[in-house]
Design a protein around this motif. Sequence first.
Motif, mmCIF file in Angstrom:
data_model
loop_
_atom_site.group_PDB
_atom_site.id
_atom_site.type_symbol
_atom_site.label_atom_id
_atom_site.label_comp_id
_atom_site.label_asym_id
_atom_site.label_seq_id
_atom_site.Cartn_x
_atom_site.Cartn_y
_atom_site.Cartn_z
ATOM 1 N N PRO A 81 -102.019 -68.286 94.103
ATOM 2 C CA PRO A 81 -102.396 -67.203 93.196
ATOM 3 C C PRO A 81 -103.414 -66.225 93.786
ATOM 4 C CG PRO A 81 -103.228 -69.319 92.403
ATOM 5 C CD PRO A 81 -102.350 -69.603 93.574
ATOM 6 N N ILE A 82 -104.266 -66.685 94.671
ATOM 7 C CA ILE A 82 -105.261 -65.775 95.250
ATOM 8 C C ILE A 82 -104.587 -64.837 96.251
ATOM 9 C CG2 ILE A 82 -107.471 -65.594 96.466
ATOM 10 C CD1 ILE A 82 -107.612 -66.894 93.646
ATOM 11 N N VAL A 83 -103.698 -65.360 97.082
ATOM 12 C CA VAL A 83 -102.944 -64.505 98.007
ATOM 13 C C VAL A 83 -102.147 -63.481 97.220
ATOM 14 C CG1 VAL A 83 -101.027 -64.464 99.673
ATOM 15 C CG2 VAL A 83 -102.846 -66.171 99.898
ATOM 16 N N GLN A 84 -101.490 -63.907 96.172
ATOM 17 C CA GLN A 84 -100.685 -62.986 95.373
ATOM 18 C C GLN A 84 -101.558 -61.944 94.666
ATOM 19 O OE1 GLN A 84 -97.338 -62.634 95.494
ATOM 20 N NE2 GLN A 84 -97.614 -64.119 97.144
ATOM 21 N N SER A 85 -102.795 -62.288 94.358
ATOM 22 C CA SER A 85 -103.704 -61.347 93.696
ATOM 23 C C SER A 85 -104.103 -60.187 94.602
ATOM 24 C CB SER A 85 -104.969 -62.065 93.214
ATOM 25 O OG SER A 85 -104.656 -62.990 92.206
ATOM 26 N N VAL A 86 -104.130 -60.417 95.913
ATOM 27 C CA VAL A 86 -104.614 -59.383 96.840
ATOM 28 C C VAL A 86 -103.523 -58.843 97.767
ATOM 29 C CG1 VAL A 86 -106.951 -60.336 96.804
ATOM 30 C CG2 VAL A 86 -105.377 -61.012 98.628
ATOM 31 N N ASN A 87 -102.291 -59.329 97.629
ATOM 32 C CA ASN A 87 -101.270 -59.015 98.631
ATOM 33 C C ASN A 87 -100.894 -57.539 98.723
ATOM 34 O OD1 ASN A 87 -99.568 -58.667 96.455
ATOM 35 N ND2 ASN A 87 -98.070 -60.177 97.104
ATOM 36 N N LYS A 88 -101.217 -56.734 97.739
ATOM 37 C CA LYS A 88 -100.921 -55.305 97.830
ATOM 38 C C LYS A 88 -102.074 -54.507 98.445
ATOM 39 C CE LYS A 88 -97.481 -54.981 94.148
ATOM 40 N NZ LYS A 88 -96.962 -56.277 94.271
ATOM 41 N N SER A 89 -103.217 -55.150 98.641
ATOM 42 C CA SER A 89 -104.363 -54.430 99.187
ATOM 43 C C SER A 89 -104.893 -55.021 100.497
ATOM 44 C CB SER A 89 -105.500 -54.386 98.158
ATOM 45 O OG SER A 89 -105.869 -55.688 97.784
ATOM 46 N N ILE A 90 -104.595 -56.272 100.773
ATOM 47 C CA ILE A 90 -105.039 -56.915 102.016
ATOM 48 C C ILE A 90 -103.810 -57.528 102.690
ATOM 49 C CG2 ILE A 90 -106.442 -58.751 103.039
ATOM 50 C CD1 ILE A 90 -108.330 -58.492 100.634
ATOM 51 N N ARG A 91 -103.623 -57.197 103.954
ATOM 52 C CA ARG A 91 -102.499 -57.774 104.702
ATOM 53 C C ARG A 91 -102.900 -59.176 105.154
ATOM 54 N NH1 ARG A 91 -99.470 -57.357 110.033
ATOM 55 N NH2 ARG A 91 -101.486 -57.115 111.020
ATOM 56 N N ILE A 92 -102.123 -60.165 104.737
ATOM 57 C CA ILE A 92 -102.398 -61.551 105.103
ATOM 58 C C ILE A 92 -101.260 -62.047 105.985
ATOM 59 C CG2 ILE A 92 -102.752 -63.897 104.243
ATOM 60 C CD1 ILE A 92 -103.896 -62.566 101.684
ATOM 61 N N THR A 93 -101.632 -62.536 107.167
ATOM 62 C CA THR A 93 -100.652 -63.105 108.082
ATOM 63 C C THR A 93 -101.034 -64.551 108.360
ATOM 64 O OG1 THR A 93 -101.904 -62.242 109.974
ATOM 65 C CG2 THR A 93 -100.062 -60.901 109.166
ATOM 66 N N GLU A 94 -100.042 -65.333 108.744
ATOM 67 C CA GLU A 94 -100.266 -66.767 108.959
ATOM 68 C C GLU A 94 -99.529 -67.228 110.210
ATOM 69 O OE1 GLU A 94 -100.088 -67.487 104.166
ATOM 70 O OE2 GLU A 94 -98.282 -67.283 105.412
ATOM 71 N N THR A 95 -100.205 -68.083 110.948
ATOM 72 C CA THR A 95 -99.581 -68.789 112.066
ATOM 73 C C THR A 95 -99.997 -70.241 111.952
ATOM 74 O OG1 THR A 95 -101.457 -68.245 113.505
ATOM 75 C CG2 THR A 95 -99.522 -66.798 113.636
ATOM 76 N N PHE A 96 -99.362 -71.085 112.757
ATOM 77 C CA PHE A 96 -99.714 -72.501 112.723
ATOM 78 C C PHE A 96 -99.458 -73.133 114.078
ATOM 79 C CE2 PHE A 96 -95.217 -72.581 112.038
ATOM 80 C CZ PHE A 96 -94.789 -73.746 112.658
ATOM 81 N N GLU A 97 -100.042 -74.281 114.239
ATOM 82 C CA GLU A 97 -99.735 -75.143 115.380
ATOM 83 C C GLU A 97 -99.793 -76.568 114.876
ATOM 84 O OE1 GLU A 97 -102.868 -75.607 118.461
ATOM 85 O OE2 GLU A 97 -104.104 -74.396 117.103
ATOM 86 N N GLN A 98 -99.021 -77.408 115.521
ATOM 87 C CA GLN A 98 -99.039 -78.821 115.195
ATOM 88 C C GLN A 98 -99.687 -79.584 116.347
ATOM 89 O OE1 GLN A 98 -95.802 -80.950 113.187
ATOM 90 N NE2 GLN A 98 -94.547 -79.156 113.694
ATOM 91 N N ILE A 99 -100.538 -80.501 115.996
ATOM 92 C CA ILE A 99 -101.093 -81.441 116.970
ATOM 93 C C ILE A 99 -100.598 -82.796 116.515
ATOM 94 C CG2 ILE A 99 -103.172 -82.449 117.956
ATOM 95 C CD1 ILE A 99 -104.545 -79.732 117.446
ATOM 96 N N LYS A 100 -99.796 -83.423 117.332
ATOM 97 C CA LYS A 100 -99.139 -84.664 116.899
ATOM 98 C C LYS A 100 -100.118 -85.805 116.694
ATOM 99 C CE LYS A 100 -95.022 -82.994 116.753
ATOM 100 N NZ LYS A 100 -94.308 -82.834 115.517
ATOM 101 N N HIS A 101 -101.129 -85.892 117.536
ATOM 102 C CA HIS A 101 -102.121 -86.978 117.385
ATOM 103 C C HIS A 101 -103.517 -86.401 117.539
ATOM 104 C CE1 HIS A 101 -98.909 -89.913 117.550
ATOM 105 N NE2 HIS A 101 -98.442 -89.284 118.612
ATOM 106 N N ALA A 102 -104.403 -86.799 116.632
ATOM 107 C CA ALA A 102 -105.785 -86.289 116.672
ATOM 108 C C ALA A 102 -106.608 -87.010 117.709
ATOM 109 C CB ALA A 102 -106.423 -86.434 115.313
#
Length: 129
Positions: free
Chosen positions: A108-129
């Motif tokens: 809901p917070i991302v959706q609240s600001v999505n027309k005024s702030i550009r939000i991008t996402e990336t990820f990485e996986q680490i199989k073992h900590a």
Amino acid sequence: MEFKMKENSFVTELEFGQLEVSGNSDYGFRPFQLLVSSIAVCSGGILRKVLEKKRITYTDIKIKADVTRNAAGVNEVTDIHLHFTIIGADTTDEKIQKALEVTAKNCPIVQSVNKSIRITETFEQIKHA
């Protein structure tokens, strides 16, 4: 929520405790820090739920938020990049990418600001900590 003015900040009492907000970090959390924190943590919480619903196990999630502000304007937040590190997951990158897409649509917070702030996402996986 009700905020009371102090000399250098505004304060409110919430269920968890007192929140002090100020434009000066010497006196409280800065408004933009709370905005970015809200977006990052809301996204992380929804991602956690999506992974659990898809029965994807993991040991930890870390989120790094990079913020771009418009110094030529009023220093407003224009872009937020969230980088998720998912630790100990035993799944494919495709499944994590799909989970992030569902997360963005349901936070809901991302959706609240999505027309005024550009939000991008990336990820990485680490199989073992």
